[in-house]
Scaffold this active site. Structure first.
Site, PDB file in Angstrom:
ATOM      1  N   TRP A  14      26.396  53.319  34.728  1.00 46.31           N
ATOM      2  CA  TRP A  14      26.775  52.077  35.422  1.00 46.31           C
ATOM      3  C   TRP A  14      28.232  51.730  35.131  1.00 46.31           C
ATOM      4  O   TRP A  14      28.957  51.248  36.003  1.00 46.31           O
ATOM      5  CB  TRP A  14      25.838  50.947  34.985  1.00 46.31           C
ATOM      6  CG  TRP A  14      25.938  49.649  35.736  1.00 46.31           C
ATOM      7  CD1 TRP A  14      25.977  48.410  35.175  1.00 46.31           C
ATOM      8  CD2 TRP A  14      25.964  49.437  37.161  1.00 46.31           C
ATOM      9  NE1 TRP A  14      26.029  47.438  36.159  1.00 46.31           N
ATOM     10  CE2 TRP A  14      26.025  48.046  37.382  1.00 46.31           C
ATOM     11  CE3 TRP A  14      25.958  50.286  38.275  1.00 46.31           C
ATOM     12  CZ2 TRP A  14      26.072  47.484  38.666  1.00 46.31           C
ATOM     13  CZ3 TRP A  14      26.012  49.732  39.550  1.00 46.31           C
ATOM     14  CH2 TRP A  14      26.063  48.355  39.737  1.00 46.31           C
ATOM     15  N   LYS A 214      13.502  42.530  32.848  1.00 44.70           N
ATOM     16  CA  LYS A 214      12.850  43.436  33.824  1.00 44.70           C
ATOM     17  C   LYS A 214      12.785  44.854  33.264  1.00 44.70           C
ATOM     18  O   LYS A 214      11.941  45.648  33.679  1.00 44.70           O
ATOM     19  CB  LYS A 214      13.526  43.364  35.199  1.00 44.70           C
ATOM     20  CG  LYS A 214      15.000  43.736  35.238  1.00 44.70           C
ATOM     21  CD  LYS A 214      15.261  45.206  35.364  1.00 44.70           C
ATOM     22  CE  LYS A 214      16.700  45.552  35.135  1.00 44.70           C
ATOM     23  NZ  LYS A 214      16.959  46.997  35.104  1.00 44.70           N
TER      24      LYS A 214
HETATM   25  P1  NAD Z   1      24.332  54.764  29.948  1.00 39.27           P
HETATM   26  O1  NAD Z   1      22.886  54.471  29.866  1.00 39.27           O
HETATM   27  O2  NAD Z   1      24.789  55.779  30.934  1.00 39.27           O
HETATM   28  O3  NAD Z   1      24.785  55.173  28.471  1.00 39.27           O
HETATM   29  C1  NAD Z   1      25.712  56.175  28.199  1.00 39.27           C
HETATM   30  C2  NAD Z   1      27.000  55.569  27.713  1.00 39.27           C
HETATM   31  O4  NAD Z   1      26.855  55.138  26.338  1.00 39.27           O
HETATM   32  C3  NAD Z   1      28.116  56.604  27.708  1.00 39.27           C
HETATM   33  O5  NAD Z   1      29.298  56.049  28.220  1.00 39.27           O
HETATM   34  C4  NAD Z   1      28.273  56.936  26.241  1.00 39.27           C
HETATM   35  O6  NAD Z   1      29.565  57.352  25.908  1.00 39.27           O
HETATM   36  C5  NAD Z   1      27.992  55.582  25.622  1.00 39.27           C
HETATM   37  N1  NAD Z   1      27.755  55.659  24.205  1.00 39.27           N
HETATM   38  C6  NAD Z   1      26.973  56.536  23.525  1.00 39.27           C
HETATM   39  N2  NAD Z   1      27.073  56.313  22.185  1.00 39.27           N
HETATM   40  C7  NAD Z   1      27.931  55.270  22.042  1.00 39.27           C
HETATM   41  C8  NAD Z   1      28.435  54.558  20.917  1.00 39.27           C
HETATM   42  N3  NAD Z   1      28.067  54.857  19.680  1.00 39.27           N
HETATM   43  N4  NAD Z   1      29.298  53.537  21.145  1.00 39.27           N
HETATM   44  C9  NAD Z   1      29.655  53.206  22.380  1.00 39.27           C
HETATM   45  N5  NAD Z   1      29.224  53.828  23.488  1.00 39.27           N
HETATM   46  C10 NAD Z   1      28.365  54.850  23.315  1.00 39.27           C
HETATM   47  O7  NAD Z   1      25.123  53.395  30.200  1.00 39.27           O
HETATM   48  P2  NAD Z   1      25.181  52.573  31.578  1.00 39.27           P
HETATM   49  O8  NAD Z   1      24.207  53.100  32.586  1.00 39.27           O
HETATM   50  O9  NAD Z   1      26.608  52.511  31.976  1.00 39.27           O
HETATM   51  O10 NAD Z   1      24.621  51.137  31.151  1.00 39.27           O
HETATM   52  C11 NAD Z   1      25.429  50.099  30.669  1.00 39.27           C
HETATM   53  C12 NAD Z   1      24.683  48.798  30.861  1.00 39.27           C
HETATM   54  O11 NAD Z   1      24.504  48.559  32.259  1.00 39.27           O
HETATM   55  C13 NAD Z   1      23.269  48.785  30.257  1.00 39.27           C
HETATM   56  O12 NAD Z   1      23.031  47.563  29.609  1.00 39.27           O
HETATM   57  C14 NAD Z   1      22.359  48.936  31.462  1.00 39.27           C
HETATM   58  O13 NAD Z   1      21.096  48.295  31.322  1.00 39.27           O
HETATM   59  C15 NAD Z   1      23.161  48.254  32.546  1.00 39.27           C
HETATM   60  N6  NAD Z   1      22.865  48.718  33.908  1.00 39.27           N
HETATM   61  C16 NAD Z   1      22.673  50.031  34.187  1.00 39.27           C
HETATM   62  C17 NAD Z   1      22.407  50.428  35.496  1.00 39.27           C
HETATM   63  C18 NAD Z   1      22.183  51.876  35.869  1.00 39.27           C
HETATM   64  O14 NAD Z   1      21.616  52.141  36.933  1.00 39.27           O
HETATM   65  N7  NAD Z   1      22.632  52.828  35.055  1.00 39.27           N
HETATM   66  C19 NAD Z   1      22.382  49.484  36.512  1.00 39.27           C
HETATM   67  C20 NAD Z   1      22.602  48.150  36.197  1.00 39.27           C
HETATM   68  C21 NAD Z   1      22.843  47.782  34.887  1.00 39.27           C
HETATM   69  P1  13P Z   2      17.287  51.308  34.548  1.00 40.56           P
HETATM   70  O1  13P Z   2      18.152  51.078  33.351  1.00 40.56           O
HETATM   71  O2  13P Z   2      15.810  51.206  34.274  1.00 40.56           O
HETATM   72  O3  13P Z   2      17.656  52.592  35.253  1.00 40.56           O
HETATM   73  O4  13P Z   2      17.580  50.151  35.589  1.00 40.56           O
HETATM   74  C1  13P Z   2      18.819  50.124  36.177  1.00 40.56           C
HETATM   75  C2  13P Z   2      19.081  48.761  36.673  1.00 40.56           C
HETATM   76  O5  13P Z   2      19.368  47.872  35.894  1.00 40.56           O
HETATM   77  C3  13P Z   2      18.946  48.551  38.121  1.00 40.56           C
HETATM   78  O6  13P Z   2      19.440  47.302  38.508  1.00 40.56           O
END
Ligand code: NAD
Ligand code: 13P
Length: 359
Positions: A14, A214
């Site tokens: 994200w 959620k």
């Molecule tokens: P991700 O789940 O892809 O996690 C990987 C990231 O974590 C990488 O950038 C990695 O370098 C980093 N990481 C690993 N170890 C680390 C450390 N010790 N210190 C700092 N960073 C470290 O992350 P994401 O999908 O970008 O999610 C970020 C936030 O956004 C989360 O709270 C998630 O719930 C929310 N979110 C995600 C999505 C989605 O679809 N992916 C959608 C909406 C919201």
């Molecule tokens: P997940 O982290 O379960 O993939 O959900 C992504 C999300 O927050 C969608 O809005």
């Protein structure tokens, strides 16, 4: 007037997607925003090459957002303090278990005029009890912080498939009338794209609670789907989950509005999309099918990404124990017990059963 300079903290699935969105807007609105966007990358090597170098030369985050071309004026930076140097707007976007460490590194390096948006989903549990992540950022760094949350599976947004999101932000109280600051219009310009429709509201608590909780419900949904119980069972989990989300908001964050849950993308829509195709539901399903632990499934399925519902279920459990309110949230507690205490998933119906007068 000087354009706003943007820095994105985080480059996961994200994090990279949102960095792409804001960089597209920085280019489009080049009077409002400085066109080069810095993105902090937790450095790692991939087949002997640094991830930052790969992103800056090939313009692709091959590990966390493979197959998506990134704008060339999005700069990957392994140095956190250099990334935020001179930034006016910080966009936080990392798995929430890493937030407190990142924030402690930023302390003393961010002037109070800086504004922030948290795209994280989860809570901070500390001395102040359960806290919104945006409030934690505000308290620790002394900067105004809002939130972005919505029905946004990252890969779909990265591929420019249409979706909606909600941004919530409250202007700093002492600001009004004192010159240029980040307001709802600036935030709309920063995040809105033809394929990513933004609604900007005030209810930071409502969108953050919905986004965090959620993920716990999605694990529960994954359990019943993985057990082969079908769509009716998945809908039942979502119904009970929505009720507990709303109750949690009203009980612990009375400033949040119930309307937000059904009117905004961050509410019920995010619950639906996450329970259909998110990472948490996938982890829950795999746990049910294989009997492996949540962390084993996360490791095997997600290639370094995080299913935030796992640790959120523990944060919620610990907080409810502190408040003596566990019994008011039987689904959240069932998910916690299954994930952390190996309680059988078959017990979900009796664990969440609402005892009525016939019982
Ligand atoms: P991700 O789940 O892809 O996690 C990987 C990231 O974590 C990488 O950038 C990695 O370098 C980093 N990481 C690993 N170890 C680390 C450390 N010790 N210190 C700092 N960073 C470290 O992350 P994401 O999908 O970008 O999610 C970020 C936030 O956004 C989360 O709270 C998630 O719930 C929310 N979110 C995600 C999505 C989605 O679809 N992916 C959608 C909406 C919201
Ligand atoms: P997940 O982290 O379960 O993939 O959900 C992504 C999300 O927050 C969608 O809005």
């Amino acid at each position: 007037e000087k354009p706003f300079k943007i820095a994105v903290i985080g480059s996961g699935n994200w994090g990279t997607t949102i960095a792409k969105v804001v960089t597209e807007n920085a280019k489009q609105y080049d009077k409002l925003f400085y066109p080069i966007v810095q993105m902090w990358v937790f450095e790692e090597e991939i087949e002997g090459e640094k991830l930052t170098e790969i992103i800056n030369t090939r313009h692709e985050n091959v590990k966390y957002l493979p197959g998506i071309r990134l704008p060339s004026h999005l700069v990957a930076n392994p140095d956190l303090l250099d990334t935020v140097k001179d930034a006016d707007i910080l966009v936080f976007n990392i798995p929430h278990q890493f937030l407190s460490r990142i924030v402690s590194q930023l302390k003393g390096h961010v002037p109070p005029t800086v504004r922030a948006i948290s795209c994280l989903k989860g809570f901070e549990l500390g001395d102040k009890g359960v806290q919104l992540l945006s409030s934690f950022i505000t308290d620790e760094l002394n900067i105004q912080c809002g939130a972005l949350s919505g029905a946004n599976i990252a890969m779909e947004v990265a591929k420019k498939k249409w979706s909606e999101t909600t941004v919530a932000y409250q202007m700093p109280e002492d600001f009004r009338g004192k010159g240029k600051d980040v307001d709802h219009q600036v935030l709309k310009a920063l995040f809105h794209r033809p394929y990513f429709h933004v609604s900007v509201i005030d209810d930071v608590a409502g969108i953050s609670i919905a986004g965090a909780l959620k993920n716990v419900v999605a694990l529960g949904c994954g359990f019943v789907e993985g057990l082969g119980w079908g769509n009716n069972a998945a809908a039942a989990i979502q119904r009970v989950g929505l009720g507990e989300i709303i109750k949690f908001g009203q009980m612990f964050f009375p400033e949040s509005s119930v309307e937000t849950y059904y009117k905004e993308s961050a509410g019920v829509a995010d619950l639906i999309t996450t329970c259909s195709g998110g990472r948490n539901v996938k982890v829950g399903k795999m746990m049910a099918k294989t009997g492996k632990t949540a962390l084993e499934c996360e490791n095997e399925l997600l290639n370094g990404q995080s299913a935030q519902g796992i640790i959120t279920s523990k944060e919620v459990h610990d907080w409810l124990v502190t408040c003596n309110k566990v019994e008011d949230y039987p689904l959240f507690e069932a998910v916690y017990q299954i994930v952390f205490n190996n309680v059988s998933m078959d017990k979900i119906p009796e664990m969440i059963e609402e005892l009525d007068s016939l019982g």
